[in-house]
Write an enzyme that holds these catalytic residues in place. Structure first.
Site, short mmCIF file in Angstrom:
data_model
loop_
_atom_site.label_atom_id
_atom_site.label_comp_id
_atom_site.label_asym_id
_atom_site.label_seq_id
_atom_site.Cartn_x
_atom_site.Cartn_y
_atom_site.Cartn_z
NE ARG A 72 -3.24 -2.04 2.73
CZ ARG A 72 -3.17 -3.15 3.24
NH1 ARG A 72 -2.09 -3.44 3.52
NH2 ARG A 72 -3.81 -4.67 3.57
NE ARG A 83 -2.75 -3.83 -0.92
CZ ARG A 83 -2.56 -4.35 -0.22
NH1 ARG A 83 -1.39 -4.54 -0.48
NH2 ARG A 83 -3.34 -5.31 0.38
CE1 TYR A 138 -6.70 -7.66 -7.20
CE2 TYR A 138 -6.59 -8.05 -4.79
CZ TYR A 138 -6.58 -7.08 -5.50
OH TYR A 138 -6.28 -6.20 -5.53
CE LYS A 185 -6.57 -0.39 4.85
NZ LYS A 185 -7.99 -0.69 4.11
CG HIS A 217 -5.17 1.10 -3.47
ND1 HIS A 217 -4.21 0.32 -2.73
CD2 HIS A 217 -6.23 -0.58 -4.41
CE1 HIS A 217 -4.58 -0.79 -2.48
NE2 HIS A 217 -6.11 -0.71 -2.25
CG HIS A 251 -6.44 -9.08 1.75
ND1 HIS A 251 -6.67 -9.61 0.14
CD2 HIS A 251 -5.85 -7.28 0.83
CE1 HIS A 251 -6.28 -8.59 -0.66
NE2 HIS A 251 -5.90 -7.60 0.30
#
Length: 312
Positions: free
Chosen positions: A165, A261, A293, A190, A258, A284
């Site tokens: 990120r 990514r 994806y 995150k 982004h 994730h």
């Protein structure tokens, strides 16, 4: 964080400030996420000021009903907010109410019972492999000063080559990627989730070239990527440079930092990478987030099929 006039009584203001600090320090949410939650709950309190006939306090927020929250969402929708904005706004309000509930200051049941607006289905929009390579190439950078062009290339290379990120790339310290032996980054993303991310040799070369040209001392404890005056590199600078590259390289508006990514994940999947590994590389928390994806790859296959098959 920028100071705003908060339409709430002192007791609620103080509790909300404690919640925001908890998000940043304990849950380690990104600065952009905390800012979004601050903005969303401020708008919620502005709504309650009119809804309740005065600045709300803890007593007013303690037993909010689903009807109150539905009225808030309706007001936001009439102001032009879309489903994604409404969903994020409701998530912020729920988080605040759960925080207050754990301290015996509110009841979050009403917010928990309210169904979030249905989100539109959309797929990430990655760049093609050829376009991604052009974007990260040092030769394509538009900055006049060589060290800034090298910096931009190194940042974009890490977004595409390692799936970082932008906040993660700009948070790297001067002590990281300082040696040719530094082939793996330990990234805290995150929610404080830590992951190991490999760094491609070409990305190491791009960072080394930036280090060689950078006019500022890169302290091991300070930030690696610097702005033109030596301070922290603002994400908006990288985003602005990407806009310039889009124009120069004739790329679509979906070509953002982004999107690099997204391109990292999509291109790995297209070359046989397994979802579980890609999930770990992206950081994730849930495999379902990574599974989106597969839809990108399937959509691309269908495009090729429809363009090439004589009976399509």
């Amino acid at each position: 964080m920028q100071e705003f006039l908060i339409p709430a009584r002192p007791d609620l203001q103080a509790a909300r400030e404690s919640w925001l600090k908890m998000l940043a320090r304990e849950r380690r949410l990104s600065a952009l996420t905390v800012e979004a939650y601050e903005r969303d709950t401020r708008q919620f309190l502005q709504f309650l000021t009119g809804h309740c006939g005065g600045s709300p306090g803890l007593a007013d927020i303690a037993n909010l009903r689903p009807a109150d929250l539905r009225a808030y969402l309706a007001a936001r929708r009439s102001g032009g907010a879309g489903a994604r904005t409404l969903g994020r706004g409701l998530a912020g309000v729920r988080s605040l109410l759960r925080f207050l509930e754990r301290r015996g200051l509110a009841n979050a049941a009403g917010a928990a019972a309210l169904r979030a607006p249905k989100q539109p289905k959309s797929l990430p929009k990655p760049l093609t492999a050829a376009d991604a390579k052009r974007v990260v190439s040092a030769g394509e950078q538009l900055a006049e000063e060589p060290w800034i062009a090298a910096r931009n290339s190194a940042v974009l290379m890490l977004l595409y080559g390692s799936g970082l990120r932008i906040s993660e790339a700009l948070g790297l310290t001067g002590g990281e990627l300082a040696s040719a032996d530094d082939r793996v980054l330990r990234i805290t993303g995150k929610g404080g989730k830590t992951r190991l991310v490999p760094v491609l040799p070409v990305a190491m070369q791009a960072v080394a070239e930036y280090r060689r040209l950078c006019p500022y001392h890169l302290d091991p404890q300070g930030l690696l990527f610097r702005g033109a005056r030596g301070g922290p590199l603002n994400p908006a600078i990288v985003q602005r440079e990407m806009v310039r590259l889009r124009s120069a390289l004739n790329l679509p508006k979906t070509a953002t930092p982004h999107a690099l990514r997204h391109s990292f994940a999509t291109h790995l999947l297209g070359r046989g990478g397994d979802l579980r590994t890609i999930q770990e590389l992206l950081g994730h928390a849930s495999l379902s987030t990574t599974q989106i994806y597969t839809g990108v790859d399937t959509a691309r296959l269908l495009e090729v099929y429809e363009a090439a098959h004589p009976r399509a």
